[in-house]
Design a protein around this motif. Structure first.
Motif, mmCIF file in Angstrom:
data_model
loop_
_atom_site.group_PDB
_atom_site.id
_atom_site.type_symbol
_atom_site.label_atom_id
_atom_site.label_comp_id
_atom_site.label_asym_id
_atom_site.label_seq_id
_atom_site.Cartn_x
_atom_site.Cartn_y
_atom_site.Cartn_z
ATOM 1 N N GLY A 183 -18.744 -12.501 32.914
ATOM 2 C CA GLY A 183 -17.412 -11.910 32.862
ATOM 3 C C GLY A 183 -17.101 -11.113 34.112
ATOM 4 O O GLY A 183 -15.979 -11.195 34.650
ATOM 5 N N GLU A 184 -18.066 -10.348 34.590
ATOM 6 C CA GLU A 184 -17.834 -9.543 35.785
ATOM 7 C C GLU A 184 -17.660 -10.414 37.022
ATOM 8 O O GLU A 184 -16.843 -10.128 37.887
ATOM 9 N N LEU A 185 -18.436 -11.483 37.124
ATOM 10 C CA LEU A 185 -18.324 -12.363 38.296
ATOM 11 C C LEU A 185 -16.995 -13.096 38.344
ATOM 12 O O LEU A 185 -16.562 -13.531 39.411
ATOM 13 N N GLN A 186 -16.330 -13.235 37.201
ATOM 14 C CA GLN A 186 -15.040 -13.921 37.166
ATOM 15 C C GLN A 186 -13.868 -13.001 37.488
ATOM 16 O O GLN A 186 -12.738 -13.459 37.649
ATOM 17 N N ARG A 187 -14.119 -11.714 37.602
ATOM 18 C CA ARG A 187 -13.032 -10.785 37.898
ATOM 19 C C ARG A 187 -12.480 -11.033 39.302
ATOM 20 O O ARG A 187 -13.224 -11.317 40.234
ATOM 21 N N ALA A 188 -11.172 -10.897 39.433
ATOM 22 C CA ALA A 188 -10.547 -11.021 40.756
ATOM 23 C C ALA A 188 -10.752 -9.724 41.530
ATOM 24 O O ALA A 188 -10.773 -8.631 40.957
ATOM 25 N N GLY A 189 -10.899 -9.854 42.846
ATOM 26 C CA GLY A 189 -11.050 -8.673 43.678
ATOM 27 C C GLY A 189 -12.442 -8.082 43.621
ATOM 28 O O GLY A 189 -13.353 -8.610 42.982
ATOM 29 N N ASP A 190 -12.602 -6.961 44.328
ATOM 30 C CA ASP A 190 -13.894 -6.293 44.397
ATOM 31 C C ASP A 190 -13.909 -5.074 43.487
ATOM 32 O O ASP A 190 -12.985 -4.268 43.488
ATOM 33 N N THR A 191 -14.970 -4.955 42.705
ATOM 34 C CA THR A 191 -15.158 -3.809 41.823
ATOM 35 C C THR A 191 -16.613 -3.364 41.924
ATOM 36 O O THR A 191 -17.470 -4.153 42.348
ATOM 37 N N PRO A 192 -16.921 -2.132 41.550
ATOM 38 C CA PRO A 192 -18.321 -1.692 41.582
ATOM 39 C C PRO A 192 -19.227 -2.566 40.717
ATOM 40 O O PRO A 192 -20.369 -2.844 41.087
ATOM 41 N N THR A 193 -18.714 -3.006 39.575
ATOM 42 C CA THR A 193 -19.535 -3.840 38.692
ATOM 43 C C THR A 193 -19.773 -5.217 39.299
ATOM 44 O O THR A 193 -20.871 -5.773 39.187
ATOM 45 N N LYS A 194 -18.764 -5.762 39.945
ATOM 46 C CA LYS A 194 -18.933 -7.064 40.585
ATOM 47 C C LYS A 194 -19.919 -6.967 41.741
ATOM 48 O O LYS A 194 -20.696 -7.895 42.006
ATOM 49 N N ALA A 195 -19.914 -5.824 42.429
ATOM 50 C CA ALA A 195 -20.869 -5.626 43.522
ATOM 51 C C ALA A 195 -22.304 -5.636 43.005
ATOM 52 O O ALA A 195 -23.206 -6.190 43.641
ATOM 53 N N ILE A 196 -22.529 -5.024 41.838
ATOM 54 C CA ILE A 196 -23.869 -5.033 41.256
ATOM 55 C C ILE A 196 -24.266 -6.457 40.876
ATOM 56 O O ILE A 196 -25.395 -6.888 41.115
ATOM 57 N N ALA A 197 -23.321 -7.202 40.286
ATOM 58 C CA ALA A 197 -23.611 -8.589 39.906
ATOM 59 C C ALA A 197 -23.975 -9.423 41.131
ATOM 60 O O ALA A 197 -24.865 -10.277 41.085
ATOM 61 N N ARG A 198 -23.300 -9.165 42.249
ATOM 62 C CA ARG A 198 -23.625 -9.890 43.474
ATOM 63 C C ARG A 198 -25.013 -9.519 43.979
ATOM 64 O O ARG A 198 -25.733 -10.365 44.532
ATOM 65 N N GLN A 199 -25.374 -8.257 43.809
ATOM 66 C CA GLN A 199 -26.722 -7.850 44.199
ATOM 67 C C GLN A 199 -27.775 -8.567 43.358
ATOM 68 O O GLN A 199 -28.848 -8.916 43.855
ATOM 69 N N LEU A 200 -27.449 -8.766 42.103
ATOM 70 C CA LEU A 200 -28.366 -9.526 41.252
ATOM 71 C C LEU A 200 -28.587 -10.919 41.819
ATOM 72 O O LEU A 200 -29.708 -11.420 41.892
ATOM 73 N N MET A 201 -27.498 -11.560 42.208
ATOM 74 C CA MET A 201 -27.585 -12.913 42.751
ATOM 75 C C MET A 201 -28.390 -12.942 44.042
ATOM 76 O O MET A 201 -29.272 -13.785 44.231
ATOM 77 N N ALA A 202 -28.093 -11.995 44.950
ATOM 78 C CA ALA A 202 -28.777 -11.971 46.238
ATOM 79 C C ALA A 202 -30.263 -11.687 46.068
ATOM 80 O O ALA A 202 -31.116 -12.300 46.724
ATOM 81 N N GLY A 203 -30.591 -10.753 45.189
ATOM 82 C CA GLY A 203 -31.990 -10.420 44.972
ATOM 83 C C GLY A 203 -32.767 -11.568 44.360
ATOM 84 O O GLY A 203 -33.905 -11.847 44.752
ATOM 85 N N TYR A 204 -32.159 -12.238 43.400
ATOM 86 C CA TYR A 204 -32.809 -13.384 42.761
ATOM 87 C C TYR A 204 -33.072 -14.478 43.788
ATOM 88 O O TYR A 204 -34.170 -15.041 43.870
ATOM 89 N N ARG A 205 -32.055 -14.775 44.593
ATOM 90 C CA ARG A 205 -32.191 -15.827 45.601
ATOM 91 C C ARG A 205 -33.327 -15.507 46.563
ATOM 92 O O ARG A 205 -34.124 -16.385 46.932
ATOM 93 N N ALA A 206 -33.423 -14.250 46.970
ATOM 94 C CA ALA A 206 -34.459 -13.856 47.927
ATOM 95 C C ALA A 206 -35.854 -14.031 47.338
ATOM 96 O O ALA A 206 -36.780 -14.500 48.012
ATOM 97 N N ARG A 207 -36.019 -13.679 46.074
ATOM 98 C CA ARG A 207 -37.347 -13.789 45.469
ATOM 99 C C ARG A 207 -37.760 -15.248 45.298
ATOM 100 O O ARG A 207 -38.912 -15.598 45.556
#
Length: 259
Positions: free
Chosen positions: A167-191
């Motif tokens: 739900g958070e990743l589908q939100r339009a624009g940038d939000t603090p919660t969407k930023a955390i979700a993106r960090q989840l994606m980046a961290g997972y990819r790196a590992r």
């Protein structure tokens, strides 16, 4: 569902892990005794770790619960409700009612609804990181398989989490919660990429393995499995399916099939 793995980026929020029965950073564990049947806490739809935690909190003298436990209770409640309802339309009134408190009491611990969702995502990131970091040392491919199994276990235990994340990743624009979700994606990819590089260097997979493409393939495999389970609202087949998919994944990289 996307997983966090970069443990340095987001510290485990202390308030999530304080209080009754909150061992190892989880939200509630099965240690409920002496529950006061006079409690006013609203019953939840199913008995899970979160609802048990709420019952446990209710067993105490509620006016004297610390702010940390109240905040943890709110996080647990959101995850519980999101398992059966659309997180996008959850209201603070519903959250407060499920906790057995007023909206005013809820807002004494969170300035607004965004702060509640931020706490939910921070807990998710911290808990997943902890589960991955707690895995024993294994060869690279075995570690990837263990990560997948840990991910599946987490989703089965907390089906509300992937609903909130998507739900958070589908939100339009940038939000603090969407930023955390993106960090989840980046961290997972790196590992995943790190494990695949190690597997290639050690000869576990073919020397010509395209690590970047293999990382995307692994992520797509995980996310697709979670999305299909969400679509049919049934996560029970995930453990067996995950093993079958991982066997196909490792074969695609030129590794020996699973034993």
């Amino acid at each position: 569902m996307i997983i966090a793995v970069n443990t340095g980026e987001l510290a485990r929020p202390a308030f999530i892990f304080a209080g009754i029965g909150m061992m190892r950073g989880g939200i509630g564990h099965r240690r409920v005794s002496g529950v006061d049947r006079r409690t006013t806490a609203a019953p939840l739809n199913k008995k899970s770790d979160q609802s048990l935690f709420l019952l446990q909190c209710s067993a105490m003298n509620r006016p004297y619960l610390s702010a940390e436990i109240r905040r943890a209770e709110a996080v647990a409640t959101v995850i519980e409700l999101a398992a059966t309802q659309d997180p996008a339309v959850l209201t603070t009134g519903q959250i407060a009612a499920a906790m057995g408190v007023s909206q005013g009491a809820l807002f004494r611990h969170f300035p607004d609804k965004l702060a509640i969702w931020t706490a939910v995502l921070e807990w998710t990131c911290a808990e997943l990181n902890h589960r991955f970091d707690s895995l024993p040392e294994r060869p690279p491919l075995a570690r990837l398989e263990a990560m997948l199994a840990a991910h599946v276990e987490f989703v089965i235990e907390r089906p509300g989490v992937p609903r909130v994340l998507f739900g958070e990743l589908q939100r339009a624009g940038d939000t603090p919660t969407k930023a955390i979700a993106r960090q989840l994606m980046a961290g997972y990819r790196a590992r995943v990429a790190q494990a695949l590089h190690a597997a290639r260097d050690s000869g576990e997979v073919a020397e010509a393995t395209d690590v970047e493409a293999a990382t995307v393939l692994f992520l797509a495999m995980v996310q697709g499995m979670v999305m299909q389970s969400l679509a049919i609202d049934d996560f029970s087949a995930m453990p067996i399916l995950a093993r079958r998919l991982f066997d196909l994944f490792r074969r695609s990289l030129g590794a020996a099939p699973c034993a």
